[in-house]
Design an enzyme around this catalytic site. Structure first.
Site, short mmCIF file in Angstrom:
data_model
loop_
_atom_site.label_atom_id
_atom_site.label_comp_id
_atom_site.label_asym_id
_atom_site.label_seq_id
_atom_site.Cartn_x
_atom_site.Cartn_y
_atom_site.Cartn_z
CE LYS A 23 44.84 48.68 49.83
NZ LYS A 23 43.75 48.82 50.80
CG ASP A 156 47.78 51.47 51.74
OD1 ASP A 156 48.07 51.16 52.91
OD2 ASP A 156 46.61 51.61 51.33
O1 C5P Z 1 49.40 57.38 54.69
P1 C5P Z 1 48.09 57.73 54.08
O2 C5P Z 1 48.09 59.06 53.41
O3 C5P Z 1 47.53 56.67 53.22
O4 C5P Z 1 47.08 57.82 55.29
C1 C5P Z 1 45.85 58.50 55.22
C2 C5P Z 1 45.34 58.73 56.62
O5 C5P Z 1 44.92 57.50 57.20
C3 C5P Z 1 46.36 59.28 57.57
O6 C5P Z 1 46.35 60.68 57.57
C4 C5P Z 1 45.90 58.75 58.92
O7 C5P Z 1 44.86 59.56 59.40
C5 C5P Z 1 45.27 57.42 58.56
N1 C5P Z 1 46.18 56.27 58.75
C6 C5P Z 1 46.48 55.85 60.03
N2 C5P Z 1 47.32 54.77 60.21
C7 C5P Z 1 47.83 54.11 59.15
C8 C5P Z 1 47.51 54.53 57.84
C9 C5P Z 1 46.69 55.62 57.67
O8 C5P Z 1 46.02 56.43 61.01
N3 C5P Z 1 48.63 53.06 59.33
#
Ligand code: C5P
Length: 340
Positions: A23, A156
């Site tokens: 994406k 995501d």
């Molecule tokens: O959910 P994911 O593992 O992809 O997120 C990685 C990091 O990115 C999270 O630990 C957080 O610090 C940050 N994040 C965030 N807000 C989001 C997505 C991700 O703060 N909506």
């Protein structure tokens, strides 16, 4: 999926195969911090033809789930989102009378999407695995349980489970399909340039939270406007005409630039060589440029490779950047990522 039992029995004769698309974020507004530490987003995501290929076959009945990866190193296997997604799917199906059996699966992943690049490769692999594992077991889950499992794997992942261009809100769990991106006569093209530096998403959000480097709300406005247009109908030509405003519509740009300062001159050099606005996907480091067709994006990819070879674009990190042309997928597949 009526008659899933009989169909499932037939399907289990061969592996379940899924394409897991990359994406880009055409917009990414960070609209606030949540009590759980994550950030609320307003972001238009579009899937690309660039995709990993996943297959899931029955594993040895007494064994454990396994994963074989061809392509770039994805890090420690036990942490890999594919194995975590199989485990999450199994946990969501549960055990007991009336529940389908969830025997071990042997996963094989052909990795084509650059890793840790802001292109959602790991999340897409996870969504494809979640969906594929359920099919391999002829198991069904209510939509809410699928969404819960997806969200537990990463912010995501719900987008990839839905398939097609979408407005993504909340932490990533609110996905609204945007069916109005038109691919006639050809889908829009995108050039992807991925510098050979690793950017950890948590680092970028941490800098964002510490510096409050978001803009004045204009990214949120641009994002809402694009979502509205993509709901109503937008051609490749119209999309490319908005490239300049979209390229600036990422609230994480300033934070990523603080994490990887060399990305700023790199992006400027790319803009100079291509004469186009250059956007960033997610928290980076992948940079994108939009084109009317994939052929145009391909020609741009050749120009970038030549500029890197000549030194007009200085590589940053561990080597030359990854350069690829791809198509923007304009509509949802009837079943996301499913191979005939
Ligand atoms: O959910 P994911 O593992 O992809 O997120 C990685 C990091 O990115 C999270 O630990 C957080 O610090 C940050 N994040 C965030 N807000 C989001 C997505 C991700 O703060 N909506």
């Amino acid at each position: 999926m009526t008659g899933a039992g009989a169909a499932g029995a037939a399907r289990r004769l061969g592996p379940v195969v899924r394409l897991a698309p990359a994406k880009i974020n055409l917009t990414l507004a960070v609209v606030g911090r949540r009590p759980d530490g994550f950030h609320d987003l307003h972001s238009v995501f579009v899937p690309l033809s660039l995709a990993d290929r996943l297959s899931l076959a029955p594993g040895p009945p007494t064994g454990v789930d396994s994963l074989h990866v061809d392509g770039p190193d994805t890090g420690p296997r036990e942490d890999d989102l594919v194995l975590r997604a199989i485990a999450a799917a199994r946990a969501a199906v549960g055990t007991g009378p009336g529940r389908p059996a969830t025997p071990p699966l042997a996963a094989r992943l052909e990795k084509r999407i650059p890793v840790g690049a802001g292109l959602g490769g790991g999340s897409s692999d996870a969504a494809a695995t979640l969906d594929g594992a359920l099919e391999a077991w002829s198991a069904e889950l209510p939509a809410a349980a699928r969404l819960r499992a997806a969200t537990s794997l990463g912010s995501d992942v719900p987008f990839f489970l839905a398939g097609g261009p979408a407005l993504v809100e909340g932490r990533g769990e609110r996905v609204t399909p945007l069916a109005g991106l038109r691919g006639d006569p050809e889908p829009p093209g995108v050039l992807l340039v991925t510098p050979a530096v690793h950017v950890a998403t948590p680092d970028v959000f941490a800098v964002f939270a510490a510096t409050r480097t978001q803009g004045d709300g204009s990214v949120r406005t641009t994002s809402a406007h694009l979502a509205e247009e993509l709901r109503a109908g937008l051609s490749a030509r119209d999309l490319v005409a908005r490239a300049a405003v979209l390229a600036a519509a990422n609230d994480l740009l300033a934070s990523t630039a603080l994490v990887v300062p060399a990305l700023v001159p790199f992006r400027r050099a790319l803009a100079r060589v291509l004469g186009r606005p250059i956007g960033m996907s997610g928290s980076g480091p992948t940079l994108w440029a939009l084109y009317r067709t994939v052929a145009d994006a391909d020609a741009a990819a050749d120009a970038v490779r030549a500029a890197v070879a000549e030194g007009a674009i200085e590589a940053l990190g561990d080597g030359p950047p990854g350069v690829a042309a791809s198509a923007i997928l304009t509509g949802p597949a009837s079943t996301p990522g499913r191979q005939p």
